[in-house]
Design a protein around this motif. Structure first.
Motif, PDB file in Angstrom:
ATOM      1  N   ASP A   1      39.639  42.053  27.639  1.00  0.00           N
ATOM      2  CA  ASP A   1      40.407  42.126  28.884  1.00  0.00           C
ATOM      3  C   ASP A   1      40.338  40.812  29.652  1.00  0.00           C
ATOM      4  N   ALA A   2      39.147  40.224  29.767  1.00  0.00           N
ATOM      5  CA  ALA A   2      38.979  38.993  30.529  1.00  0.00           C
ATOM      6  C   ALA A   2      39.814  37.851  29.952  1.00  0.00           C
ATOM      7  N   LEU A   3      39.998  37.852  28.631  1.00  0.00           N
ATOM      8  CA  LEU A   3      40.784  36.809  27.982  1.00  0.00           C
ATOM      9  C   LEU A   3      42.286  37.029  28.127  1.00  0.00           C
ATOM     10  N   GLY A   4      42.663  38.230  28.562  1.00  0.00           N
ATOM     11  CA  GLY A   4      44.087  38.541  28.716  1.00  0.00           C
ATOM     12  C   GLY A   4      44.610  39.521  27.696  1.00  0.00           C
ATOM     13  N   GLY A   5      43.695  40.249  27.013  1.00  0.00           N
ATOM     14  CA  GLY A   5      44.101  41.248  26.025  1.00  0.00           C
ATOM     15  C   GLY A   5      44.532  42.550  26.670  1.00  0.00           C
ATOM     16  N   GLN A   6      44.879  43.540  25.827  1.00  0.00           N
ATOM     17  CA  GLN A   6      45.527  44.749  26.308  1.00  0.00           C
ATOM     18  C   GLN A   6      44.652  46.004  26.280  1.00  0.00           C
ATOM     19  N   MET A   7      43.627  46.052  25.444  1.00  0.00           N
ATOM     20  CA  MET A   7      42.900  47.302  25.212  1.00  0.00           C
ATOM     21  C   MET A   7      42.364  47.933  26.492  1.00  0.00           C
ATOM     22  N   GLY A   8      41.714  47.154  27.356  1.00  0.00           N
ATOM     23  CA  GLY A   8      41.113  47.703  28.571  1.00  0.00           C
ATOM     24  C   GLY A   8      42.138  48.311  29.507  1.00  0.00           C
ATOM     25  N   LEU A   9      43.294  47.659  29.656  1.00  0.00           N
ATOM     26  CA  LEU A   9      44.346  48.171  30.531  1.00  0.00           C
ATOM     27  C   LEU A   9      44.864  49.515  30.051  1.00  0.00           C
ATOM     28  N   CYS A  10      45.099  49.642  28.737  1.00  0.00           N
ATOM     29  CA  CYS A  10      45.588  50.911  28.188  1.00  0.00           C
ATOM     30  C   CYS A  10      44.520  51.994  28.242  1.00  0.00           C
TER      31      CYS A  10
ATOM     32  N   LEU B   1      25.232  37.666  28.742  1.00  0.00           N
ATOM     33  CA  LEU B   1      26.509  38.236  28.300  1.00  0.00           C
ATOM     34  C   LEU B   1      26.674  39.661  28.797  1.00  0.00           C
ATOM     35  N   ARG B   2      26.703  39.817  30.098  1.00  0.00           N
ATOM     36  CA  ARG B   2      26.771  41.166  30.676  1.00  0.00           C
ATOM     37  C   ARG B   2      28.221  41.586  30.900  1.00  0.00           C
ATOM     38  N   GLN B   3      28.400  42.891  31.077  1.00  0.00           N
ATOM     39  CA  GLN B   3      29.736  43.404  31.396  1.00  0.00           C
ATOM     40  C   GLN B   3      30.249  42.845  32.716  1.00  0.00           C
ATOM     41  N   ASP B   4      29.350  42.750  33.701  1.00  0.00           N
ATOM     42  CA  ASP B   4      29.790  42.399  35.049  1.00  0.00           C
ATOM     43  C   ASP B   4      30.293  40.972  35.157  1.00  0.00           C
ATOM     44  N   ASN B   5      29.907  40.095  34.216  1.00  0.00           N
ATOM     45  CA  ASN B   5      30.340  38.700  34.328  1.00  0.00           C
ATOM     46  C   ASN B   5      31.292  38.275  33.208  1.00  0.00           C
ATOM     47  N   ALA B   6      31.858  39.251  32.479  1.00  0.00           N
ATOM     48  CA  ALA B   6      32.780  38.907  31.390  1.00  0.00           C
ATOM     49  C   ALA B   6      33.964  38.104  31.906  1.00  0.00           C
ATOM     50  N   ASP B   7      34.461  38.467  33.090  1.00  0.00           N
ATOM     51  CA  ASP B   7      35.594  37.724  33.643  1.00  0.00           C
ATOM     52  C   ASP B   7      35.187  36.305  34.037  1.00  0.00           C
ATOM     53  N   MET B   8      33.991  36.152  34.587  1.00  0.00           N
ATOM     54  CA  MET B   8      33.513  34.813  34.966  1.00  0.00           C
ATOM     55  C   MET B   8      33.353  33.921  33.722  1.00  0.00           C
ATOM     56  N   ARG B   9      32.927  34.513  32.642  1.00  0.00           N
ATOM     57  CA  ARG B   9      32.697  33.749  31.418  1.00  0.00           C
ATOM     58  C   ARG B   9      33.994  33.374  30.704  1.00  0.00           C
TER      59      ARG B   9
ATOM     60  N   PRO C   1      38.584  31.973  32.712  1.00  0.00           N
ATOM     61  CA  PRO C   1      39.043  30.569  32.723  1.00  0.00           C
ATOM     62  C   PRO C   1      39.514  30.087  31.355  1.00  0.00           C
ATOM     63  N   ILE C   2      38.860  30.565  30.293  1.00  0.00           N
ATOM     64  CA  ILE C   2      39.278  30.196  28.935  1.00  0.00           C
ATOM     65  C   ILE C   2      40.634  30.834  28.626  1.00  0.00           C
ATOM     66  N   GLY C   3      40.773  32.137  28.954  1.00  0.00           N
ATOM     67  CA  GLY C   3      42.035  32.823  28.724  1.00  0.00           C
ATOM     68  C   GLY C   3      43.184  32.176  29.469  1.00  0.00           C
TER      69      GLY C   3
ATOM     70  N   ARG D   1      45.416  37.134  37.354  1.00  0.00           N
ATOM     71  CA  ARG D   1      44.062  37.400  36.851  1.00  0.00           C
ATOM     72  C   ARG D   1      43.139  36.229  37.170  1.00  0.00           C
ATOM     73  N   TYR D   2      43.632  35.022  36.962  1.00  0.00           N
ATOM     74  CA  TYR D   2      42.824  33.829  37.207  1.00  0.00           C
ATOM     75  C   TYR D   2      42.498  33.681  38.688  1.00  0.00           C
ATOM     76  N   SER D   3      43.459  34.003  39.545  1.00  0.00           N
ATOM     77  CA  SER D   3      43.229  33.926  41.001  1.00  0.00           C
ATOM     78  C   SER D   3      42.155  34.909  41.429  1.00  0.00           C
ATOM     79  N   ARG D   4      42.210  36.106  40.888  1.00  0.00           N
ATOM     80  CA  ARG D   4      41.176  37.112  41.201  1.00  0.00           C
ATOM     81  C   ARG D   4      39.809  36.633  40.747  1.00  0.00           C
ATOM     82  N   CYS D   5      39.777  36.036  39.578  1.00  0.00           N
ATOM     83  CA  CYS D   5      38.508  35.540  39.030  1.00  0.00           C
ATOM     84  C   CYS D   5      37.927  34.456  39.931  1.00  0.00           C
ATOM     85  N   LYS D   6      38.772  33.519  40.364  1.00  0.00           N
ATOM     86  CA  LYS D   6      38.305  32.441  41.240  1.00  0.00           C
ATOM     87  C   LYS D   6      37.812  32.994  42.584  1.00  0.00           C
ATOM     88  N   HIS D   7      38.512  34.013  43.105  1.00  0.00           N
ATOM     89  CA  HIS D   7      38.086  34.622  44.367  1.00  0.00           C
ATOM     90  C   HIS D   7      36.714  35.278  44.205  1.00  0.00           C
ATOM     91  N   LYS D   8      36.531  35.976  43.088  1.00  0.00           N
ATOM     92  CA  LYS D   8      35.247  36.631  42.837  1.00  0.00           C
ATOM     93  C   LYS D   8      34.139  35.583  42.691  1.00  0.00           C
TER      94      LYS D   8
END
Length: 612
Positions: A61-70, A434-442, A445-447, A457-464
């Motif tokens: 999900d953090a990279l921009g995939g679809q599984m988590g959203l569905c 490599l925790r769940q809570d920081n997957a977006d932080m990790r 930015p790469i995605g 998504r990137y804006s939310r990540c930067k805000h967090k």
């Protein structure tokens, strides 16, 4: 001849992520699947996530995939596993409405720009001069492409086995793919035979739930960092157990078990064994847990997790009816084992590109892994790298200290696997990072950098990230004493005369993130607060872990030429020469993780590289 930039063969969890990634990165993409009903099908357990698997979904999900959203849109129940342990192993698991999940994902792939979905069987891989140039389909004929992704799941020469009944079939009764394996072998790929299985499905109205223990979810977060914390109608699961009678029936019928009478030749999963394997392997165990799970809101079928079996139908009926609550159960579907062809993942680069065929990538169970989540993670990486290769860009390869996805792929392509591979938290040596809570932080930015994660998504990540830094800046500041006294009284601890700092409060085991919101001094984001508290609580461990990562990066930075002649280094042991020549590691870090290559071999290799 029709022509696409990328052809993805398979529409399961690996296939959909690969096809979506490729199309979203601007490539004209074709996804071939046996049947549209196989798209994102859940032929086994109706769930997403679980121990370590929840990490993979969050990372996809953090990279921009679809599984988590569905998964979030099809939830029946959600809970955090390992909540009594440390945050490094917290893992989200969601019970899913499997028909709804399929429907949502099918709608996504059929409405994605530059992605064509075709129900047809891939029968042959077309190559020229060691490069993939197309795919031959049973109905559509030859289709040209510049790159292709193998995401065939368990369909290659698959056979369904229930007792003496053996038939050519894919999972859930879908047709198997009978022709493609020969083409892959001809192209220079090495295949093997694996096996997995599934339990029976039982009609809901034939189960006595009063004899079972109800299992409810909790108020856990969602899989996607973009999903709102919306409510849904929860469906309970139920817990029951096997017993001595169950075990006796299984042991008395082992001569009819395909697992033990030689019918099944494929290697099965060690960490998700059949009920007959569990009973044989753990003969001193009086009972085994059985979870009864709903397959969907509109489904009459219940999934009997923990009783995967390939025993004959009449034996299944006997043993299931010994379990409390299942005494009068009626069968909707019998359990079965499935054997299938897959690749030796040592034939792949860390990009998931095939060494024998340029432009060909592989993802999911064809690589010897098991599980929807492992498949989705590989699918996303394969799809991204197929697209990047066409643009002349370097492949996306995640390190072991960056993501569970990095651990998964590195394990497969460096160590290989002799059984269906399953992701576990114990496989990640840097799991505190490599925790769940920081997957977006990790990973967001790469995605975003590769073009897959959206601007939103990137804006939310930067805000967090900004919120986390703001909270962590409070670490050395004393908190309000009156509020601290109230907190200590509530948790039953005595406070010293010195007023504690915010960081000291975070490090107290009894203090939770929720307790600290009042001390922040501003209306902070809930997710950011939880992440910041974990960072402060484990600050010392994280610093030590980072030092280990830096040392590993030193080895990862020492590249090995692709044409390096290991046989010329006589100081290397013969086994090390053979393993290194087979795997062809990209750097010293990868070489150090190859089974059969010792630290002494790495020292010899370093000297040889320096001389070169």
């Amino acid at each position: 001849m029709k022509c696409f930039d990328v052809i993805v063969i398979g529409g399961g969890h690996a296939g959909v992520e690969a096809a979506l990634a490729s199309a979203r990165l601007g490539k004209d993409t074709l996804m071939l699947c046996q049947d549209l009903n196989t798209v994102a099908n859940m032929p086994c357990n109706p769930a997403i996530g679980g121990t370590a698997k929840g990490h993979l979904v969050k990372e996809v999900d953090a990279l921009g995939g679809q599984m988590g959203l569905c998964a979030d849109k099809a939830l029946l129940q959600v809970k955090t596993l390992n909540s009594a342990k440390g945050p490094a192993v917290f893992s989200l698991r969601g019970q899913e409405d499997k028909a709804l999940y399929h429907s949502i994902m099918l709608d996504v792939v059929t409405n994605t720009d530059r992605l064509t979905v075709l129900a047809d069987e891939a029968t042959e891989l077309l190559t020229e001069s060691g490069r993939v140039v197309g795919v031959r389909a049973a109905k559509a004929g030859d289709i040209a492409c510049k790159a292709a992704v193998l995401a065939t799941g368990v369909y290659l020469n698959s056979a369904i086995i229930t007792g003496e009944d053996v038939r050519e079939s894919g999972p859930s009764g879908f047709a198997s793919a009978k022709l493609l394996t020969a083409s892959l072998i001809d192209a220079g790929l090495k295949t093997r035979r694996f096996k997995t299985g599934t339990p029976a499905r039982i009609y809901r109205d034939s189960i006595d739930f009063d004899k079972m223990q109800i299992q409810l979810g909790d108020d856990s977060d969602r899989f996607s960092f973009m999903s709102p914390h919306a409510s849904f109608k929860e469906e309970p699961c139920w817990l029951t157990y096997t017993n001595e009678r169950t075990h006796r029936i299984i042991l008395d019928n082992l001569d009819r078990s395909p697992m033990y009478n030689g019918v099944i030749q494929g290697v099965g999963p060690r960490y998700c064994p059949s009920i007959e394997t569990k009973v044989v392997r753990f003969r001193d165990k009086e009972r085994h847990q059985i979870f009864v799970e709903p397959e969907g809101i509109g489904s009459d079928e219940m999934y009997i997790q923990g009783m995967s079996t390939s025993l004959p139908a009449d034996v299944q009926e006997q043993m299931y009816r010994t379990v409390a609550g299942l005494e009068h159960c009626r069968f909707a579907k019998y359990g079965y084992a499935i054997e299938y062809d897959c690749l030796d993942p040592l034939c792949l680069y860390p990009s998931l590109g095939c060494k024998a065929v340029k432009g060909l990538y592989a993802a999911g169970q064809i690589n010897g892994s098991s599980g929807y989540e492992e498949a989705a993670a590989q699918g996303l990486i394969a799809g991204v790298n197929a697209a990047r290769a066409l643009d002349g860009k370097e492949p996306l390869v995640l390190r072991r200290d960056q993501a569970y996805i990095g651990v998964l792929i590195d394990d497969l392509v460096t160590k290989g696997t002799d059984e269906p591979y399953r992701m576990m938290t114990a496989r990640a040596e840097h799991r505190i990072m490599l925790r769940q809570d920081n997957a977006d932080m990790r990973l967001t930015p790469i995605g975003y950098e590769i073009g897959l994660a959206s601007e939103e998504r990137y804006s939310r990540c930067k805000h967090k990230q900004a919120e986390i830094q703001k909270i962590m800046a409070l670490a050395d500041k004393p908190v309000d004493r009156a509020r601290a006294e109230e907190l200590f009284a509530r948790i039953g601890e005595e406070m010293s005369q010195r007023t504690p700092t915010f960081g000291e409060l975070c490090r107290r085991p009894a203090v939770r993130a929720d307790d600290l919101a009042l001390f922040a001094g501003f209306d902070c984001d809930e997710e950011a607060l939880r992440a910041a508290v974990v960072e402060l609580k484990y600050e010392g461990y994280l610093k030590k872990e980072q030092a280990a990562v830096n040392e590993q990066k030193r080895l990862e930075g020492k590249l090995i030429p692709s044409d390096f002649d290991y046989d010329s280094i006589k100081a290397l042991r013969i086994e090390a020469r053979q393993k290194l020549s087979s795997v062809r590691p990209m750097n010293l870090g990868q070489a150090s993780r190859i089974s059969g290559v010792s630290p002494a071999d790495i020292a010899v290799l370093i000297v040889a590289l320096q001389k070169r």
